[in-house]
Design a protein around this motif. Structure first.
Motif, short mmCIF file in Angstrom:
data_model
loop_
_atom_site.label_atom_id
_atom_site.label_comp_id
_atom_site.label_asym_id
_atom_site.label_seq_id
_atom_site.Cartn_x
_atom_site.Cartn_y
_atom_site.Cartn_z
N CYS B 417 0.84 -1.21 0.00
CA CYS B 417 0.00 0.00 0.00
C CYS B 417 0.87 1.25 0.00
O CYS B 417 0.62 2.20 -0.74
CB CYS B 417 -0.92 0.03 1.23
N GLY B 575 -3.90 0.33 4.63
CA GLY B 575 -4.05 1.48 3.75
C GLY B 575 -2.93 2.49 3.92
O GLY B 575 -2.24 2.51 4.94
N THR B 597 -5.13 7.53 -2.26
CA THR B 597 -5.23 6.50 -1.23
C THR B 597 -5.05 5.13 -1.88
O THR B 597 -5.50 4.90 -3.00
CB THR B 597 -6.61 6.52 -0.54
N HIS B 599 -5.86 1.23 -0.62
CA HIS B 599 -6.42 0.42 0.46
C HIS B 599 -6.45 -1.04 0.07
O HIS B 599 -6.70 -1.38 -1.09
CB HIS B 599 -7.85 0.88 0.80
N SER B 601 -8.66 -4.06 1.27
CA SER B 601 -9.79 -4.48 2.08
C SER B 601 -10.26 -5.85 1.63
O SER B 601 -11.45 -6.14 1.57
CB SER B 601 -10.93 -3.47 1.95
N ILE B 614 -14.68 4.81 0.87
CA ILE B 614 -13.34 5.38 1.12
C ILE B 614 -13.37 6.89 0.89
O ILE B 614 -12.92 7.67 1.74
CB ILE B 614 -12.30 4.72 0.18
N ASN B 660 -8.49 6.76 -5.44
CA ASN B 660 -8.27 5.55 -4.63
C ASN B 660 -7.97 4.35 -5.50
O ASN B 660 -8.54 4.17 -6.57
CB ASN B 660 -9.51 5.23 -3.79
N SER B 680 -12.30 2.38 7.16
CA SER B 680 -10.87 2.46 6.84
C SER B 680 -10.43 3.84 6.38
O SER B 680 -9.35 4.31 6.74
CB SER B 680 -10.53 1.45 5.74
N GLY B 681 -11.27 4.49 5.58
CA GLY B 681 -10.83 5.73 4.92
C GLY B 681 -10.61 6.91 5.85
O GLY B 681 -9.87 7.83 5.51
#
Ligand code: FES
Ligand code: FES
Lengths: 203, 716
Positions: B417, B575, B597, B599, B601, B614, B660, B680-681
């Motif tokens: 990441c 992330g 970003t 991530h 997941s 996100i 993202n 998460s975001g």
């Protein structure tokens, strides 16, 4: 507004006669333990009423409204149009946006009496003969609603924008929607949806 | 790791209820009208701390149209979840032993906004008018707003025994603990750094102001209320009203957002229930936006003191954190502060005291313990990296947690990441090795941060039914707060059954018709309830294989309550965020100009809604970084910035386009390898922005939010 306070026609008759929804106060079974329901009813009838005529989503309504009602209350509580949402009831969020003679307006900050003689469009009026508008379809395709609570307001502001400018830039879209908050903060998706509904589809 | 493509899962799928959401047909709690229903409003304390000497409701009761008035004198209803972290998932037994029970109405009022009375009337205008007629004689008490002052000797006691919150056994213990050998860690260090960071209270501020509509059928309560978990809300409500679970039905078909603090009941649910029982008609309690702001809950504010030991080569050898969390006067949730475990350093100590003050009650908001903690620790580490002359990306890769013999992960992608994010963002060119070196007046800078978030597994239930027509019905206790859980659940069933999505119907958001779901909080819904759907579908397939499809009026039914485990391994989502800001050194404005970003997941079940989870969370995090705050007047304890305007929530004009990328994996667990997305975001957005501001201006911003005045103070 004084002269329009109508004492000849009872509100019940007047509303009944126009086909508008009945006010909850008139239909409540009285259950108060220590007060006379009768006097309650009478006092509530004392609230100043004004008769107005307005067009909502193309249909004309003649209604007697309490002077203190906002346009949102008229729409939601008395005309059964609950698609217009209340996020703050004080002009901060735009969830209640409707079109008043084609221009976006916060219905929470507009008294119902001010809508006299005017034309109101709500989210319920966007669908035409069973078909969602191009903008609504773009909202579906681009995941513009998360919780959906701001969606009606976003749609109304964007509808007005596209009516006056079929090909707005991203900047113009953001400016037109600046008064519509989204706490899910789905701003990127909302703008993408509006872009997709422009004449060139955002290309 | 490549993942095998699937048929329904992984395909961009519009929400199955998108039509209702764009046509205004979605029915939120306030849209429901029942014959004869009354409207109720709540009167709130306008002083921060007082005893109610006398409360006179006679004028309100005499107002025509008023049906009932409720106060602490007429109704003593415990609001259990308030003091004991409500919901079956938390400590149920605590209610019996707590010495700090919260009631729906308390004669000892502890914050501005605390409910002191409620009125039910024929319409909301009458109810509001009646509130103005209630006379209260307050004996005002000294108040305290600041967490440090609250625990000083001689501070006003919000609870007898002092202002440190009780744990589930009525002890005043710090949260945290030690790992490794802290002293040895500091002894090993070449340098030791210390610093303090603070974060603010942030209101969840979901767009739908809260409300509750209650009515009774005999001795059964039917409650319409916006909740993230119908099962937990039912249990809380039953417990507080002294009922059995089966005597309460909680219904939530649509809700206008829920960012954490609605997986349980609220006091206004209890007010609606009590009015409806007393009056024998349905009662709708409506909160105004101001009520919602001041008398629900938001992210707890924190003070965090860090001490970090580091070797000259950049290896972190010890981390110590002492912190205070401001919980308001009632303990609703933990008050913990997360983040330290994203570093590999094994010598750590954490000690957090949850503290009572006379402010709004704190509760869960999206990743409840994380953005505060990550702001603290990753600001601290960013500072350390600069002091040692190490690029923050290299410092992160050197010190981040990694799998070891004793710390195994179901899969691990944190390094990926970070590396991928740095490349996409063009870190090498955007980041300034010399912070603040840009030409003014508008200075650019870049910052980064990295995170992991528990993607734990756990129990939830689902029921699946097929009839002779070949229609499949999924029964799940989800309420679809925004991420699209109904759609996800339907997709999982369609995938596992091998049928088109259009053959699947869903029954949701009703505690009588749906089995237990953990609710939509903790980013657990997809993993737990979703996995139950998959298991139930497997069972149904087996039944169909054995018995054939049902004929005539018969149906086949399968249910599942799996409780899968990870066999002692850590299961985490990962992330990394990279941000560029422009700081106007004349005006103090901060603009986010680029936000990348990456991530991981697990498998992404429905790409577009996942992306928007996100992006939306990042934007909320930017708001926490730069603007949102609930400020108080220290002279009188009055809140000054309630509402969207004063709370300065971001608008369309303030937000950047978020870029993202998901790294998709399948660790073989959860439903098709799906992990946590929803929270998460937000976790590292505030710190990533703050680190970028440092890079731009060369001054560390230690206190959130980073407002103009704070910028101007250091750059002027
Ligand atoms: S409800 Fe009208 S602006 Fe918020
Ligand atoms: S979609 Fe939830 S507020 Fe905009």
């Amino acid at each position: 507004m004084k002269d329009s306070h109508d004492s000849e026609v009872s509100r019940r008759e007047f509303i009944g006669g126009t086909g508008a929804a009945i006010v909850a106060a008139n239909t409540i079974p009285v259950k108060a333990q220590d007060r006379s329901g009768e006097s309650n009813e009478r006092a509530i009838e004392d609230v100043p009423l004004t008769r107005i005529t307005l067009t909502v989503n193309g249909t004309e309504h003649r209604v007697a409204v309490e002077d203190r009602w906002t346009l949102t209350e008229l729409l939601r509580d008395h005309l059964g149009l609950t698609g217009t949402r209340i996020g703050c009831n004080r002009g901060e969020c735009g969830a209640c946006t409707v079109l008043l003679d084609g221009e976006p307006a916060y219905s929470c900050s507009t008294l119902a009496v001010w809508a006299h003689g005017r034309s109101v469009q709500t989210v319920e009026g966007l669908e035409k003969s069973g078909r969602v508008s191009k903008l609504q379809q773009a909202f579906i395709d681009h995941n513009a609603p998360q919780c959906g609570f701001c969606t009606s307001g976003q749609l109304m502001s964007a509808t007005a924008l596209l009516q006056r400018n079929a090909n707005p830039t991203v900047r113009e879209i953001r400016e037109a929607l600046a008064g519509n908050l989204c706490r899910c903060s789905n701003y990127n998706a909302i703008v993408e949806a509006v872009q997709a509904a422009t004449r060139t589809g955002g290309a | 790791m490549a993942i095998d493509p699937l048929k329904t899962v992984g395909q961009n799928t519009p929400r199955i209820d998108a039509y209702e959401r764009v046509t205004g047909q979605a029915t939120y709690t306030r849209d429901i009208k029942l014959p004869g229903m009354l409207y109720a409003r709540v009167l709130r304390s306008n002083v921060p701390h007082a005893m109610i000497r006398r409360i006179d409701t006679s004028k309100a009761e005499a107002l025509p149209g008023v049906r009932a008035v409720m106060t602490h004198e007429t109704h003593k209803i415990p609001y259990g979840s308030g003091s004991i972290s409500g919901g079956r998932q938390y400590s149920d037994a605590h209610k019996d032993i707590t010495t700090r029970l919260r009631y729906t109405f308390n004669d000892h009022v502890r914050y501005v906004g605390e409910p002191v009375a409620a009125v039910a009337a024929v319409n909301r205008h009458v109810a509001e008018e009646a509130l103005q007629l209630i006379e209260i004689d307050y004996e005002e008490l000294p108040f305290v707003l600041d967490v440090e002052e609250a625990i000083e000797p001689g501070a006003p006691e919000i609870w007898s025994g002092g202002n440190i919150a009780h744990d589930s056994e009525n002890r005043q213990q710090p949260i945290g603990g030690r790992t490794g050998d802290l002293e040895a860690g500091f002894a090993e260090a070449d340098q030791i750094f210390e610093d303090r960071f603070t974060t603010q209270f942030v209101q969840d501020a979901q767009m739908e102001p809260r409300s509750a509509l209650a009515h009774w059928e005999g001795d059964k309560l039917i409650l319409h209320t916006p909740t993230q978990g119908v099962s937990n809300c039912r249990h809380d409500t039953a417990r507080d009203l002294g009922l059995e679970d089966h005597q309460v039905q909680v219904i939530c078909q649509y809700m206008g957002g829920g960012f954490g603090d609605k997986n349980g009941n609220y006091y206004f649910d209890l007010i609606a229930a009590a009015f409806a029982r007393d009056l024998g008609v349905p009662v709708m309690v409506e909160l105004s936006r101001k009520d919602d702001w001041l008398a629900t809950h938001g992210r707890w504010h924190t003070v965090q003191d860090y001490r970090v030991g580091v070797k000259d080569d950049g290896t972190v050898t010890a981390i110590q954190l002492n912190g205070l969390s401001g919980m308001g006067p009632y303990l609703r949730r933990s008050g913990n502060v997360a983040g330290m475990d994203v570093y590999a350093c094994e010598n750590t100590e954490k000690s957090i005291l949850p503290v009572h003050t006379n402010r709004v009650v704190s509760g869960n908001f999206r990743a409840p313990t994380y953005p505060q903690g990550y702001f603290g620790i990753e600001s601290m580490m960013d500072e350390v990296a600069y002091k040692l002359g190490i690029d923050p990306v290299q410092f992160a890769l050197k010190n981040m947690v990694r799998p070891t013999e004793t710390k195994q992960f179901t899969n691990f992608t944190l390094d990926q990441c970070i590396e991928q994010g740095a490349e996409l963002f063009d870190w090498a060119n955007r980041w300034k090795p010399e912070p603040g070196s840009g030409e003014g007046p508008i200075k650019r800078g870049a910052g980064m941060a990295f995170m992991m978030f528990n993607a734990r597994l756990g129990a939830s239930s689902a029921i699946l039914r097929v009839n002779a027509e070949g229609r499949y019905t999924v029964y799940v206790g989800v309420t679809d707060i925004g991420p699209g859980a109904k759609t996800t659940m339907s997709m999982l069933a369609a995938e596992e059954l091998g049928v088109p999505l259009s053959d699947v119907d869903i029954v949701w958001g009703d505690s009588d018709r749906c089995p237990y779901s953990v609710g939509e909080s903790g980013s657990r819904c997809t993993m737990m309830t979703g996995y139950a759907v998959v298991e139930a579908a497997r069972d149904l397939k087996r039944q169909i294989a054995e018995n054939g499809m049902p004929q005539g009026d018969s149906v086949l039914i399968a249910s599942a309550t799996p409780a899968p485990t990870t066999n002692g391994k850590l299961r985490e989502g990962f992330g990394a965020h990279f941000v560029e800001v422009e700081v106007d050194t004349h005006l103090g404005d901060v603009r986010v100009t680029k936000y990348v970003t990456v991530h991981e997941s697990g498998r992404i079940l429905n790409p577009l809604p996942a992306l928007d989870q996100i992006r939306g969370a990042v934007i909320q995090g930017i708001g926490q970084a730069l603007t949102e705050d609930l400020r108080y007047d220290s002279r009188n304890g009055q809140p000054l910035t309630s509402g969207y305007y004063w709370g300065r929530h971001l608008t369309h004009l303030d937000v950047p386009q978020i870029e993202n990328v998901f790294i998709e994996t399948d660790d073989g667990l959860g439903p098709y390898g799906a992990k946590t997305v929803g929270e998460s975001g937000i976790i590292i957005a505030p710190v990533a922005v703050a680190n970028a501001v440092y890079n731009a201006i060369g001054h560390r911003m230690r206190d959130l939010p980073i407002t103009r005045d704070k910028i101007l103070e250091v750059v002027a």
